[in-house]
Design an enzyme around this catalytic site. Structure first.
Site, PDB file in Angstrom:
ATOM      1  N   PHE A  12      -5.074   6.128   2.457  1.00  0.00           N
ATOM      2  CA  PHE A  12      -6.486   6.055   2.072  1.00  0.00           C
ATOM      3  C   PHE A  12      -7.324   7.136   2.801  1.00  0.00           C
ATOM      4  CE2 PHE A  12     -10.328   3.608   3.796  1.00  0.00           C
ATOM      5  CZ  PHE A  12     -11.203   4.169   2.885  1.00  0.00           C
ATOM      6  N   ILE A  13      -7.476   7.016   4.104  1.00  0.00           N
ATOM      7  CA  ILE A  13      -8.322   7.966   4.834  1.00  0.00           C
ATOM      8  C   ILE A  13      -7.702   9.367   4.801  1.00  0.00           C
ATOM      9  CG2 ILE A  13      -9.398   8.522   7.057  1.00  0.00           C
ATOM     10  CD1 ILE A  13      -9.269   5.476   7.709  1.00  0.00           C
ATOM     11  N   THR A  36       2.797   2.684   3.138  1.00  0.00           N
ATOM     12  CA  THR A  36       1.598   2.109   2.511  1.00  0.00           C
ATOM     13  C   THR A  36       0.871   3.157   1.666  1.00  0.00           C
ATOM     14  OG1 THR A  36       0.241   2.624   4.436  1.00  0.00           O
ATOM     15  CG2 THR A  36       1.200   0.423   4.357  1.00  0.00           C
ATOM     16  N   SER A 119     -11.613   0.603  16.531  1.00  0.00           N
ATOM     17  CA  SER A 119     -12.574  -0.268  17.216  1.00  0.00           C
ATOM     18  C   SER A 119     -11.907  -1.530  17.738  1.00  0.00           C
ATOM     19  CB  SER A 119     -13.668  -0.677  16.235  1.00  0.00           C
ATOM     20  OG  SER A 119     -13.107  -1.393  15.159  1.00  0.00           O
ATOM     21  N   TYR A 142      -1.636  -4.764  17.078  1.00  0.00           N
ATOM     22  CA  TYR A 142      -2.190  -3.519  16.505  1.00  0.00           C
ATOM     23  C   TYR A 142      -3.175  -2.862  17.468  1.00  0.00           C
ATOM     24  CZ  TYR A 142      -5.223  -0.577  13.592  1.00  0.00           C
ATOM     25  OH  TYR A 142      -5.971   0.476  13.101  1.00  0.00           O
ATOM     26  N   LYS A 146      -2.823   0.767  19.347  1.00  0.00           N
ATOM     27  CA  LYS A 146      -3.791   1.869  19.235  1.00  0.00           C
ATOM     28  C   LYS A 146      -4.239   2.315  20.627  1.00  0.00           C
ATOM     29  CE  LYS A 146      -3.899   2.887  14.994  1.00  0.00           C
ATOM     30  NZ  LYS A 146      -3.688   4.242  14.501  1.00  0.00           N
ATOM     31  N   ASN A 171     -13.994  -0.095  10.859  1.00  0.00           N
ATOM     32  CA  ASN A 171     -13.858  -0.611   9.486  1.00  0.00           C
ATOM     33  C   ASN A 171     -14.247   0.363   8.379  1.00  0.00           C
ATOM     34  OD1 ASN A 171     -14.020  -3.036  11.339  1.00  0.00           O
ATOM     35  ND2 ASN A 171     -13.312  -3.941   9.426  1.00  0.00           N
ATOM     36  N   VAL A 186     -11.204  -5.523   3.796  1.00  0.00           N
ATOM     37  CA  VAL A 186     -11.903  -6.603   3.106  1.00  0.00           C
ATOM     38  C   VAL A 186     -12.783  -6.100   1.953  1.00  0.00           C
ATOM     39  CG1 VAL A 186     -13.872  -6.659   4.727  1.00  0.00           C
ATOM     40  CG2 VAL A 186     -13.240  -8.724   3.480  1.00  0.00           C
TER      41      VAL A 186
HETATM   42  P1  NAD Z   1      -3.202   3.732   5.111  1.00  0.00           P
HETATM   43  O1  NAD Z   1      -2.175   2.643   5.238  1.00  0.00           O
HETATM   44  O2  NAD Z   1      -3.803   3.978   3.789  1.00  0.00           O
HETATM   45  O3  NAD Z   1      -2.628   5.109   5.673  1.00  0.00           O
HETATM   46  C1  NAD Z   1      -1.614   5.200   6.646  1.00  0.00           C
HETATM   47  C2  NAD Z   1      -0.552   6.169   6.153  1.00  0.00           C
HETATM   48  O4  NAD Z   1       0.449   6.339   7.152  1.00  0.00           O
HETATM   49  C3  NAD Z   1       0.148   5.694   4.881  1.00  0.00           C
HETATM   50  O5  NAD Z   1       0.126   6.722   3.911  1.00  0.00           O
HETATM   51  C4  NAD Z   1       1.568   5.389   5.348  1.00  0.00           C
HETATM   52  O6  NAD Z   1       2.515   5.548   4.325  1.00  0.00           O
HETATM   53  C5  NAD Z   1       1.725   6.370   6.504  1.00  0.00           C
HETATM   54  N1  NAD Z   1       2.729   6.000   7.511  1.00  0.00           N
HETATM   55  C6  NAD Z   1       2.869   4.806   8.141  1.00  0.00           C
HETATM   56  N2  NAD Z   1       3.874   4.859   9.031  1.00  0.00           N
HETATM   57  C7  NAD Z   1       4.377   6.109   8.976  1.00  0.00           C
HETATM   58  C8  NAD Z   1       5.438   6.771   9.653  1.00  0.00           C
HETATM   59  N3  NAD Z   1       6.180   6.156  10.580  1.00  0.00           N
HETATM   60  N4  NAD Z   1       5.698   8.070   9.345  1.00  0.00           N
HETATM   61  C9  NAD Z   1       4.978   8.698   8.397  1.00  0.00           C
HETATM   62  N5  NAD Z   1       3.952   8.119   7.729  1.00  0.00           N
HETATM   63  C10 NAD Z   1       3.661   6.846   8.012  1.00  0.00           C
HETATM   64  O7  NAD Z   1      -4.315   3.368   6.186  1.00  0.00           O
HETATM   65  P2  NAD Z   1      -5.750   3.990   6.450  1.00  0.00           P
HETATM   66  O8  NAD Z   1      -6.723   2.886   6.321  1.00  0.00           O
HETATM   67  O9  NAD Z   1      -5.940   5.238   5.672  1.00  0.00           O
HETATM   68  O10 NAD Z   1      -5.647   4.325   8.007  1.00  0.00           O
HETATM   69  C11 NAD Z   1      -5.421   5.645   8.490  1.00  0.00           C
HETATM   70  C12 NAD Z   1      -5.487   5.616  10.010  1.00  0.00           C
HETATM   71  O11 NAD Z   1      -6.760   5.193  10.457  1.00  0.00           O
HETATM   72  C13 NAD Z   1      -4.492   4.646  10.671  1.00  0.00           C
HETATM   73  O12 NAD Z   1      -4.020   5.244  11.856  1.00  0.00           O
HETATM   74  C14 NAD Z   1      -5.332   3.437  10.999  1.00  0.00           C
HETATM   75  O13 NAD Z   1      -4.808   2.700  12.083  1.00  0.00           O
HETATM   76  C15 NAD Z   1      -6.633   4.114  11.372  1.00  0.00           C
HETATM   77  N6  NAD Z   1      -7.802   3.253  11.241  1.00  0.00           N
HETATM   78  C16 NAD Z   1      -8.137   2.757  10.010  1.00  0.00           C
HETATM   79  C17 NAD Z   1      -9.263   1.960   9.893  1.00  0.00           C
HETATM   80  C18 NAD Z   1      -9.678   1.361   8.573  1.00  0.00           C
HETATM   81  O14 NAD Z   1     -10.653   0.595   8.572  1.00  0.00           O
HETATM   82  N7  NAD Z   1      -9.020   1.683   7.462  1.00  0.00           N
HETATM   83  C19 NAD Z   1     -10.060   1.691  11.018  1.00  0.00           C
HETATM   84  C20 NAD Z   1      -9.651   2.160  12.262  1.00  0.00           C
HETATM   85  C21 NAD Z   1      -8.526   2.981  12.345  1.00  0.00           C
HETATM   86  C1  UD1 Z   2      -9.862  -3.080  10.070  1.00  0.00           C
HETATM   87  C2  UD1 Z   2      -8.701  -2.152   9.690  1.00  0.00           C
HETATM   88  C3  UD1 Z   2      -7.980  -1.706  10.929  1.00  0.00           C
HETATM   89  C4  UD1 Z   2      -8.993  -1.101  11.861  1.00  0.00           C
HETATM   90  C5  UD1 Z   2     -10.098  -2.122  12.190  1.00  0.00           C
HETATM   91  C6  UD1 Z   2     -11.160  -1.582  13.099  1.00  0.00           C
HETATM   92  C7  UD1 Z   2      -7.573  -2.386   7.533  1.00  0.00           C
HETATM   93  C8  UD1 Z   2      -6.589  -3.141   6.735  1.00  0.00           C
HETATM   94  N1  UD1 Z   2      -7.767  -2.830   8.793  1.00  0.00           N
HETATM   95  O1  UD1 Z   2      -9.355  -4.282  10.679  1.00  0.00           O
HETATM   96  O2  UD1 Z   2      -7.004  -0.729  10.602  1.00  0.00           O
HETATM   97  O3  UD1 Z   2      -8.391  -0.602  13.002  1.00  0.00           O
HETATM   98  O4  UD1 Z   2     -10.729  -2.465  10.962  1.00  0.00           O
HETATM   99  O5  UD1 Z   2     -11.851  -0.546  12.551  1.00  0.00           O
HETATM  100  O6  UD1 Z   2      -8.142  -1.418   7.089  1.00  0.00           O
HETATM  101  N2  UD1 Z   2     -11.545 -10.933   5.836  1.00  0.00           N
HETATM  102  C9  UD1 Z   2     -11.927 -11.959   4.972  1.00  0.00           C
HETATM  103  N3  UD1 Z   2     -11.316 -12.037   3.758  1.00  0.00           N
HETATM  104  C10 UD1 Z   2     -10.335 -11.164   3.369  1.00  0.00           C
HETATM  105  C11 UD1 Z   2      -9.953 -10.127   4.260  1.00  0.00           C
HETATM  106  C12 UD1 Z   2     -10.590 -10.057   5.475  1.00  0.00           C
HETATM  107  O7  UD1 Z   2     -12.789 -12.793   5.302  1.00  0.00           O
HETATM  108  O8  UD1 Z   2      -9.818 -11.290   2.249  1.00  0.00           O
HETATM  109  C13 UD1 Z   2     -12.258 -10.837   7.127  1.00  0.00           C
HETATM  110  C14 UD1 Z   2     -11.322 -10.753   8.311  1.00  0.00           C
HETATM  111  O9  UD1 Z   2     -10.956 -12.038   8.773  1.00  0.00           O
HETATM  112  C15 UD1 Z   2     -12.179  -9.970   9.288  1.00  0.00           C
HETATM  113  C16 UD1 Z   2     -13.020  -9.045   8.398  1.00  0.00           C
HETATM  114  O10 UD1 Z   2     -12.971  -9.606   7.097  1.00  0.00           O
HETATM  115  O11 UD1 Z   2     -13.027 -10.846   9.992  1.00  0.00           O
HETATM  116  C17 UD1 Z   2     -12.466  -7.638   8.331  1.00  0.00           C
HETATM  117  O12 UD1 Z   2     -11.067  -7.705   8.034  1.00  0.00           O
HETATM  118  P1  UD1 Z   2     -10.214  -6.409   7.604  1.00  0.00           P
HETATM  119  O13 UD1 Z   2     -10.875  -5.693   6.502  1.00  0.00           O
HETATM  120  O14 UD1 Z   2      -8.802  -6.852   7.423  1.00  0.00           O
HETATM  121  O15 UD1 Z   2     -10.400  -5.475   8.873  1.00  0.00           O
HETATM  122  P2  UD1 Z   2     -10.120  -5.654  10.426  1.00  0.00           P
HETATM  123  O16 UD1 Z   2      -9.117  -6.713  10.714  1.00  0.00           O
HETATM  124  O17 UD1 Z   2     -11.444  -5.698  11.084  1.00  0.00           O
END
Ligand code: NAD
Ligand code: UD1
Length: 311
Positions: A12-13, A36, A119, A142, A146, A171, A186
């Site tokens: 995604f990101i 993923t 975070s 997790y 991190k 998030n 979420v």
């Molecule tokens: P995502 O799951 O869409 O992206 C993660 C990618 O990493 C995927 O394409 C997956 O296939 C790849 N991957 C996983 N394990 C791997 C490995 N061993 N070798 C090679 N590729 C691998 O998730 P995202 O939401 O885009 O998150 C990207 C980054 O940002 C992650 O490090 C996540 O922890 C961090 N992050 C995300 C959020 C959020 O809210 N989405 C918040 C805080 C931090």
């Molecule tokens: C998310 C990220 C994580 C990141 C973190 C801090 C994802 C999957 N997770 O975790 O990688 O490091 O932010 O930035 O991107 N919830 C509901 N209903 C649902 C799903 C979730 O109520 O169907 C609630 C959860 O209980 C939580 C909140 O929504 O309280 C956020 O959940 P989620 O989107 O999974 O994110 P985090 O666990 O905060």
């Protein structure tokens, strides 16, 4: 033109980071094991070198960094509940792969290594908003993974002079966040349910809060972290700098989708942080970062994307 490695670039990101870099005219290599992520996330972007492989394998990590100026390390398994269910698999992706890539990056003397931290490292803090000098208190595998990644980055800076920066995302949401998995963020889950007129689940009382951040903002913060003078060795919050409860988020999204569904409340999730809200002073000072897209605009864009995908 500089050369960037974006790990997890099919996610995604990552796909948004790749898009921004290519638009700037930079050279981009993506390494992703597609656990993923999806190669379709990159099909609309020309000239990306996509390598499929697991970065925990030193041979993959060594090949990944060859000839690269900057590493943007996003590859990870991002789900908090997933890490509680299977901490070993999550550790492999979030710690072993990070260390393997750091070793390779140090050997290749890359200019800078930027890491997507979270975070979640803060845990349940006594005061909000959170600042980077607060003591992290991870409450899930997790979050601990991190934090371990951050500490490894700092060690490689201190021991070897490798320039590293950890950006703590809050998030993140936006187009291409995959709602197909129950582990998804979420907002993508709510959007899909509302569009399909199905009841979304809210864990707990829904009064937990998050600093939801539109993906364009974290792309900007991340790319600034690659080049900002004085950022080496640092940790930095990147968020929108506000907070909203899950109940309020649901009401806003329901109004935007003109849906009439009610949420179903279930047990709170184990390992869930109650409140999350960032002080972004350091990002402003160190990176020149300023959020440009706020919650409502980001939600409109995300819902429009979800509708298009559903049609
Ligand atoms: P995502 O799951 O869409 O992206 C993660 C990618 O990493 C995927 O394409 C997956 O296939 C790849 N991957 C996983 N394990 C791997 C490995 N061993 N070798 C090679 N590729 C691998 O998730 P995202 O939401 O885009 O998150 C990207 C980054 O940002 C992650 O490090 C996540 O922890 C961090 N992050 C995300 C959020 C959020 O809210 N989405 C918040 C805080 C931090
Ligand atoms: C998310 C990220 C994580 C990141 C973190 C801090 C994802 C999957 N997770 O975790 O990688 O490091 O932010 O930035 O991107 N919830 C509901 N209903 C649902 C799903 C979730 O109520 O169907 C609630 C959860 O209980 C939580 C909140 O929504 O309280 C956020 O959940 P989620 O989107 O999974 O994110 P985090 O666990 O905060």
């Amino acid at each position: 033109m500089a050369s960037y490695l974006v790990t997890g670039g099919a996610g995604f990101i990552g796909s948004h980071v790749v898009e921004a870099l290519v638009a700037r005219g930079e050279r981009v290599r993506v390494v992703d094991n597609l656990s993923t992520g999806r190669s379709e996330n990159l099909v609309h972007i020309d000239g990306v070198d996509l390598v499929i492989g697991d970065l925990a394998d030193p041979a993959v990590a060594n090949g990944a960094v060859e000839g690269v100026d900057y590493v943007v390390h996003l590859a990870a398994l991002p789900s908090v509940p997933g890490s509680i269910k299977d901490p070993l698999a999550w550790n492999h992706a979030n710690v072993t792969a990070t260390l393997s890539l750091l070793v390779a990056a140090q050997r290749c003397a890359v200019k800078r290594f930027v890491f997507a931290s979270s975070s979640s490292v803060y845990g349940n803090v006594a005061t909000l908003p959170v600042t980077e000098d607060m003591l992290p208190e991870p409450i899930s595998p997790y979050a601990l993974q991190k934090l371990t990644g951050e500490r490894y980055l700092r060690l490689f800076y201190d021991l070897h002079g490798l320039e590293t920066v950890s950006v703590r995302y809050f998030n993140v949401f936006g187009p291409r966040q995959d709602p197909a998995s129950a582990y998804s963020g979420v907002i993508s889950l709510f959007a899909r349910c509302l569009i399909e007129e199905r009841a979304p689940t809210i864990h707990g009382d829904g009064e937990q809060t998050r600093d939801f951040t539109y993906v364009g903002n974290v792309v900007d913060g991340t790319l600034r972290a690659c080049v900002a003078p004085g950022a080496a060795g640092q940790v930095c919050n990147v968020s929108c700098g506000g907070r909203v409860s899950l109940n309020a988020l649901f009401r806003t999204m329901r109004a935007m989708t003109e849906s009439r569904v009610e949420p179903e409340y279930t047990e709170p999730r184990v390992g869930d942080v109650r409140d999350s809200y960032a002080d972004i002073t350091r990002a402003r000072e160190l990176l020149g970062y300023e959020p440009a897209v706020f919650l409502e605009e980001g939600l409109e864009t995300t819902i429009a994307w979800c509708r298009l995908r559903a049609s």
